[in-house]
Design an enzyme around this catalytic site. Structure first.
Site, PDB file in Angstrom:
ATOM      1  N   CYS A   1       0.804  -1.236   0.000  1.00 31.34           N
ATOM      2  CA  CYS A   1       0.000   0.000   0.000  1.00 31.34           C
ATOM      3  C   CYS A   1       0.832   1.279   0.000  1.00 31.34           C
ATOM      4  O   CYS A   1       0.265   2.377   0.001  1.00 31.34           O
ATOM      5  CB  CYS A   1      -0.964  -0.020   1.178  1.00 31.34           C
ATOM      6  SG  CYS A   1      -2.029  -1.460   1.128  1.00 31.34           S
TER       7      CYS A   1
ATOM      8  N   HIS B   1      -3.242   8.248   6.149  1.00 30.33           N
ATOM      9  CA  HIS B   1      -3.438   6.918   5.564  1.00 30.33           C
ATOM     10  C   HIS B   1      -4.848   6.470   5.940  1.00 30.33           C
ATOM     11  O   HIS B   1      -5.594   6.010   5.095  1.00 30.33           O
ATOM     12  CB  HIS B   1      -2.371   5.959   6.084  1.00 30.33           C
ATOM     13  CG  HIS B   1      -2.396   4.629   5.412  1.00 30.33           C
ATOM     14  ND1 HIS B   1      -2.308   4.488   4.058  1.00 30.33           N
ATOM     15  CD2 HIS B   1      -2.518   3.368   5.914  1.00 30.33           C
ATOM     16  CE1 HIS B   1      -2.369   3.197   3.740  1.00 30.33           C
ATOM     17  NE2 HIS B   1      -2.498   2.499   4.848  1.00 30.33           N
TER      18      HIS B   1
ATOM     19  N   HIS C   1      -9.769   2.415   0.078  1.00 31.02           N
ATOM     20  CA  HIS C   1      -8.315   2.221   0.110  1.00 31.02           C
ATOM     21  C   HIS C   1      -7.892   1.640  -1.231  1.00 31.02           C
ATOM     22  O   HIS C   1      -8.146   0.469  -1.523  1.00 31.02           O
ATOM     23  CB  HIS C   1      -7.940   1.284   1.261  1.00 31.02           C
ATOM     24  CG  HIS C   1      -6.454   1.152   1.462  1.00 31.02           C
ATOM     25  ND1 HIS C   1      -5.533   1.768   0.652  1.00 31.02           N
ATOM     26  CD2 HIS C   1      -5.739   0.479   2.397  1.00 31.02           C
ATOM     27  CE1 HIS C   1      -4.317   1.478   1.059  1.00 31.02           C
ATOM     28  NE2 HIS C   1      -4.407   0.697   2.122  1.00 31.02           N
TER      29      HIS C   1
END
Lengths: 216, 363
Positions: B133, B260, B293
């Site tokens: 990620c 995040h 995400h």
């Protein structure tokens, strides 16, 4: 336009086998069984190469064209068979698993970059490692592995005779370019191209050439 | 040499960049509740509209080229960040055939994205990053450093990840998916929404009229656990501190942090703690409640959002916030109209891989 730098190759190692690499000295390198059992094959080979290069801490550039194939296959098989996916398989499926395990085991809190540039993965890893060495003025571990030893791999494998392979070097910026040479053109027959540039540098190091030019 | 973001475009579950920012500021989520991956377990996902993911990728890159000062990408380095590469296509073959015979190994790899773009746009060189990620955040980190040392004048950074069974079902196996739209930083949050996106940024060594400077980059490793972040937030603090040091600015100079903020218990607790320790009351919100995400594309699309926050002078509210878990950080409930000189964007990944980027207004 690109920029060329000279790097000192401080240490180097390579290993490959037609199927499974037999002795990766796992018990010595990772004494704790509970951690050892979780390691992927890429992680075990990477840890072996880092050990041979005497690298314990610092920035890492890791490369793999196909990453954690065994974990990925385990997940897709679980989906096909409608069985539960192992959380460990999923956490191990990311391309940065191997260097992350190194970081865990060595308490290395430094930067990790993982390259996956297909058949030029190890060349791009060398370029990135040279950049990381240039901006940090520190030693960098550049390591690449491929583990393709999965069931029925022959259905897709047309690129290697070695299902497990890896190579690694520790490099630093050479502030004096004298004696630096270009990476030699050579071919390791049957080895996957994604590792070839790093293997060339390892072989040069074995033959006494310890300073090479790398284009960033 | 300084690194300037001179152009960008994206495509996500809410559409292009213009639609992305409208959705963020109006708090209109693109997350839908989906049962196509797991019929008996509805989960919130951020799905793009496309027939072919690679066509969408091509059109976003074309849009950036058309808006740029370049005629072509022949003197441009391509750096791609992706966590799954061609997995979506490989899955289709494998689920249908139950064997690998029709899988093209070069189209399975992460590099399928750079290969397809190189073929179409003829870049001078390319490389692909896959650190889960943080993939495209690390692509931007490397782009800045390559510009700084004078190795390249033009670098195109692409963050791209398509939804696939492996990631949706894999995150479900970790028990971190939300069955509804995610609620980052809430006390009672359920988890994250997996999503897909393409985000493209042109990084150059010369300033143009609407440049945003990529002023600082920082990275670190937790060295704690493969999936759980260090509970003391040491890794997150290290990457944020390293970025501040690289930018040569103080924590108090940051006007907004694009977190995040995945919506998982572990991430938001630790990231909130890290921000509390390092920054105190800086504005922080996560735009993942709007777009989900986007995994390997997250760093790039959130970089675009960060640039837009500076340009528009509006700090986005935290969507879906009802009861913040951490009362010591400043999570806005509504959009804040305020000139923002510096924005930090955080990306954290499996393996304890942390990257922080700082974007700055040009005086």
């Amino acid at each position: 336009m690109s920029k060329k730098v000279a790097v000192n190759i401080i240490s180097a190692s390579k290993i490959y086998a037609p199927k499974k690499i037999e002795d990766l000295e796992e018990k010595r390198i990772v004494p704790k069984m509970i951690i050892r059992r979780r390691l992927t094959r890429n992680a075990k080979i990477m840890l072996f190469l880092a050990d041979k290069c005497a690298f314990t801490n610092g920035r890492i550039v890791y490369a793999s064209a196909f990453g954690e194939l065994q974990s990925t296959v385990g997940i897709t098989d679980a989906i096909v068979n409608e069985t539960l996916i192992s959380p460990t398989l999923f956490q191990n499926s990311v391309y940065n698993s191997a260097p992350s395990y190194f970081s865990l085991l060595n308490e290395d809190k430094d930067e990790i970059i993982t390259i996956s540039s297909g058949m030029k993965s190890s060349l791009d890893a060398l370029k990135t490692a040279a950049l990381q060495a240039l901006v940090s003025n520190e030693k960098v571990l550049c390591v690449a592995t491929e583990c393709l030893d999965i069931n029925n791999i022959e259905e897709v494998n047309n690129c290697t005779n070695y299902l497990e392979a890896g190579a690694g070097v520790v490099l630093e910026i050479a502030h004096d370019e004298s004696g630096a040479v270009e990476i030699e053109e050579s071919k390791e027959e049957g080895l996957i191209d994604s590792l070839s540039d790093l293997v060339k540098v390892v072989k040069m190091w074995e033959n006494g050439y310890k300073k090479v030019f790398i284009n960033l | 040499m300084k690194a300037f973001i001179n152009g960008y475009e994206s495509n996500s579950c809410v559409g292009n960049t213009k639609e992305l920012m409208e959705s963020i500021y109006k708090q209109q989520t693109g997350i839908t509740i989906d049962t196509s991956y797991m019929p008996e377990s509805p989960v919130g996902l951020g799905k793009m509209k496309y027939n072919d993911f690679f066509e969408s990728l091509s059109s976003v890159v074309t849009a950036v080229l058309q808006k740029s000062n370049l005629e072509n990408f022949n003197d441009t380095l391509l750096i791609v960040g992706s966590s799954v590469g061609g997995m979506q296509e490989s899955e289709q073959h494998y689920f249908r055939d139950k064997n690998y015979k029709n899988i093209d190994s070069s189209r399975h790899a992460i590099s399928v994205i750079s290969d397809s773009l190189e073929k179409e746009f003829n870049f001078c060189d390319s490389r692909s990053i896959s650190t889960a990620c943080t993939s495209s955040a690390n692509a931007l980190l490397l782009a800045k450093r390559l510009i700084n040392v004078g190795a390249y004048k033009n670098i195109l950074v692409v963050g791209a990840d398509a939804l696939c069974y492996t990631t949706v079902c894999g995150f479900y196996a970790l028990s971190v998916l939300s069955s509804k739209v995610c609620t980052p930083f809430n006390e009672n949050r359920e988890g994250m929404n997996v999503a897909e996106a393409v985000a493209v940024l042109l990084v150059q060594d010369e300033q143009i009229s609407d440049s945003i400077e990529l002023v600082g980059v920082g990275a670190s490793s937790d060295s704690y656990h493969m999936t759980n972040p260090d509970p003391e937030a040491k890794g997150a603090i290290a990457s944020m501190s390293n970025a501040l040091q690289d930018a040569k600015i103080d924590a108090k100079d940051i006007g907004y942090i694009n977190a995040h903020g995945t919506g998982t218990m572990a991430n938001d607790t630790v990231e909130g703690l890290g921000v509390e320790k390092l920054f105190g009351d800086v504005y922080i919100s996560s735009t993942k409640a709007i777009i989900g995400h986007t995994l390997g594309a997250a760093g790039a699309i959130e970089a675009i959002i960060s640039c837009e926050v500076i340009k528009q002078g509006i700090v986005p509210a935290q969507a879906n916030l009802t009861d913040a878990q951490n009362k010591n950080i400043n999570i806005p409930n509504e959009n804040i109209i305020q000139n923002v000189k510096y924005v930090m964007s955080n990306s954290f990944a499996f393996g304890g891989n942390n990257t922080s980027l700082i974007f700055g207004e040009i005086n």
